[in-house]
Design an enzyme around this catalytic site. Structure first.
Site, mmCIF file in Angstrom:
data_model
loop_
_atom_site.group_PDB
_atom_site.id
_atom_site.type_symbol
_atom_site.label_atom_id
_atom_site.label_comp_id
_atom_site.label_asym_id
_atom_site.label_seq_id
_atom_site.Cartn_x
_atom_site.Cartn_y
_atom_site.Cartn_z
ATOM 1 C CG ASP A 42 -1.930 1.157 1.185
ATOM 2 O OD1 ASP A 42 -1.691 2.118 0.433
ATOM 3 O OD2 ASP A 42 -2.945 1.093 1.886
ATOM 4 C CG HIS A 43 1.073 4.059 -3.295
ATOM 5 N ND1 HIS A 43 -0.022 3.436 -3.830
ATOM 6 C CD2 HIS A 43 0.822 5.380 -3.354
ATOM 7 C CE1 HIS A 43 -0.899 4.340 -4.213
ATOM 8 N NE2 HIS A 43 -0.419 5.530 -3.934
ATOM 9 C CG HIS B 9 -4.835 4.358 -0.387
ATOM 10 N ND1 HIS B 9 -3.802 3.449 -0.441
ATOM 11 C CD2 HIS B 9 -5.138 4.633 -1.683
ATOM 12 C CE1 HIS B 9 -3.490 3.202 -1.695
ATOM 13 N NE2 HIS B 9 -4.292 3.900 -2.462
#
Length: 490
Positions: free
Chosen positions: A181-182, A244
């Site tokens: 999950d960047h 996110h």
């Protein structure tokens, strides 16, 4: 990291590899952070000669990391790039890939560590992992590791996420799986834990006694564009909330871990996610808003009469000692006024006002704005007395910006950090199976309830606005307002 290491990128001809993965690896190489020796192998279905692949990746680094590109450094880096092609379930192609990996390792001095990056559509996750297992390419032995990075989306709903976890665990141990999950690798997100737990002035007030509510916003100015067909099967809840926003909530609300070790941090995040009160049929309308921007239904690829939301706002509560009664407002949407991702911590009003001010006047509440993108930094608002008055007050801000303090023109890309963490075996910034399922349990419950007959309608909002009026009303009934604490400062 001195053990020979091979990095295999599945989907190497795709957009993610070109924009993020190869530039990230190149930048890590320039900073001396890749293992020595190393090799990188691209694998995808397209037939691309090795020299053409290297040239394409050179052009990609020039385009997407221009400030770091250096021709001499690239000439050192490029020989490490190799390429082979095949489908993701092709035994013969994986035989060829395995032979290439072994040949690379032989040149580097013997069998080494391996990092496999699944930059492919979710339907290919399992076929790739199966092939790696069948060709004994993912089996760890003699102290050498085999790790697999899995891109999002991780499942389409709770059941598919559970099924994917079960399938992956048939071939890999949990500590081999790095679900990416960047958002978790953005500098300001990483700084959340340091900010909370390395500063004694904040953590003592980080609870229901002093915090009135928390707002988490991820706003985009772009619409669905050419991705309308894909987006219509996903929507904002799957695209942004499940991963996110739920991860940001967990970092804001988690208890102090016993250490900065990966499982200690992820244990606490999992506890928070499991403590979130699910929305029910009775509470859905009061605590959620779903909407579409004007014109969404006319976009190519959107189904007739689609109810897929492009905007959502949720009011969530965490049923534990620290946060009981404190609302967490989460919102995200497309085609909004400004691009920003931010967390606003709103503090409570003082319990007693002794200053000579009008009875109908309130002192503005303090807030802390944690700006994640595009302007990474912090803003703390508090009250001061206006000079030459008895007790007139004005709100002022204490600001911190990464670019000013550290004199860096560019903050490193999230993928650059995640690559390094995976190579070092630090899974702190990656999500664990239980965390994935806990987040899905909350969001999937909302999605399923909106799919039922008699559910609240999906509304409309103007392109370029901050979203639907119903979202403002959800906060307004308790005397609160959405705050643009970061975009207002830039």
């Amino acid at each position: 990291m001195t053990t020979p290491t091979t990095i295999v990128i599945f989907g190497a001809s795709g957009d993610l590899a070109r924009r993020k993965l190869i530039p990230g690896l190149y930048n890590n190489y320039c900073k001396g952070r890749l293992p020595i020796p190393f090799s990188i192998i691209g694998y995808s279905r397209s037939e691309i000669p090795q020299k053409d692949f290297q040239d394409r990746m050179c052009a990609a680094v020039k385009e997407f990391s221009p400030s770091s590109f250096d021709q001499a450094k690239w000439d050192e880096f490029a020989p490490s790039l190799d390429y082979t092609n095949g489908s993701f379930d092709d035994d013969v192609a994986f035989d060829r890939l395995n032979e290439m990996v072994l040949a690379k390792e032989d040149v580097m001095g013997g069998e080494g560590n391996r990092l496999y990056y699944l930059s492919v559509a979710p339907r290919f996750f399992l076929p790739v992992v199966q092939q790696l297992d069948e060709h004994k390419m993912s089996q760890e032995r003699d102290g050498l590791w085999r790790r697999v990075i899995v891109e999002k989306p991780f499942g389409h709903d709770l059941e598919s996420a559970k099924a994917l976890n079960r399938d992956l665990h048939r071939y890999l141990k949990e500590d081999q799986i790095y679900r990416i999950d960047h958002y978790l690798a953005k500098e300001t997100v990483q700084n959340l834990l340091v900010f909370r737990f390395a500063n004694t002035i904040f953590e003592p007030v980080w609870n229901r006694n002093y915090i009135d509510h928390v707002q988490i916003t991820a706003a985009e100015t772009v619409d669905v564009g050419h991705r309308a067909g894909y987006y219509d099967s996903s929507g904002v809840l799957r695209d942004m909330f499940q991963n996110h926003l739920m991860q940001l909530l967990a970092l804001v609300a988690m208890e102090p871990p016993t250490s900065f070790e990966a499982n200690a941090v992820r244990d606490e995040k999992g506890k928070v996610l499991s403590a979130i009160r699910p929305l029910t049929d009775e509470t859905l309308a009061k605590h959620s808003v779903l909407s579409q921007y004007d014109g969404y239904l006319e976009a190519d690829g959107v189904a007739d009469g689609s109810k897929t939301p492009t905007y959502a706002a949720l009011e969530l509560f965490i049923d534990n000692w620290r946060w009981q009664g404190v609302p967490f407002y989460l919102r995200s949407g497309k085609a909004l006024k400004k691009k920003t991702t931010e967390i606003i911590i709103w503090f409570k009003q003082p319990p007693h006002l002794m200053f000579p001010i009008p009875d109908d006047q309130e002192i503005a509440a303090n807030y802390l704005a944690i700006c994640i993108q595009p302007h990474e930094g912090l803003h703390l608002r508090f009250e001061v007395k206006v000079p030459d008055t008895d007790a007139d007050m004005r709100s002022v801000d204490m600001d911190f910006h990464y670019s000013d303090e550290f004199h860096q023109s560019e903050i490193p890309e999230a993928y650059e950090r995640l690559q390094l963490e995976a190579l070092e075996g630090d899974a702190t910034l990656f999500t664990r199976s239980d965390g994935i399922e806990a987040a899905w349990a909350i969001i999937d419950g909302v999605i399923q309830r909106y799919a039922q007959d008699g559910s609240p309608p999906v509304g409309r909002y103007e392109i370029g606005s901050w979203g639907p009026q119903e979202s403002d009303d959800m906060l307004g009934r308790d005397g609160r307002k959405w705050k643009h604490g970061c975009s207002d400062h830039n």
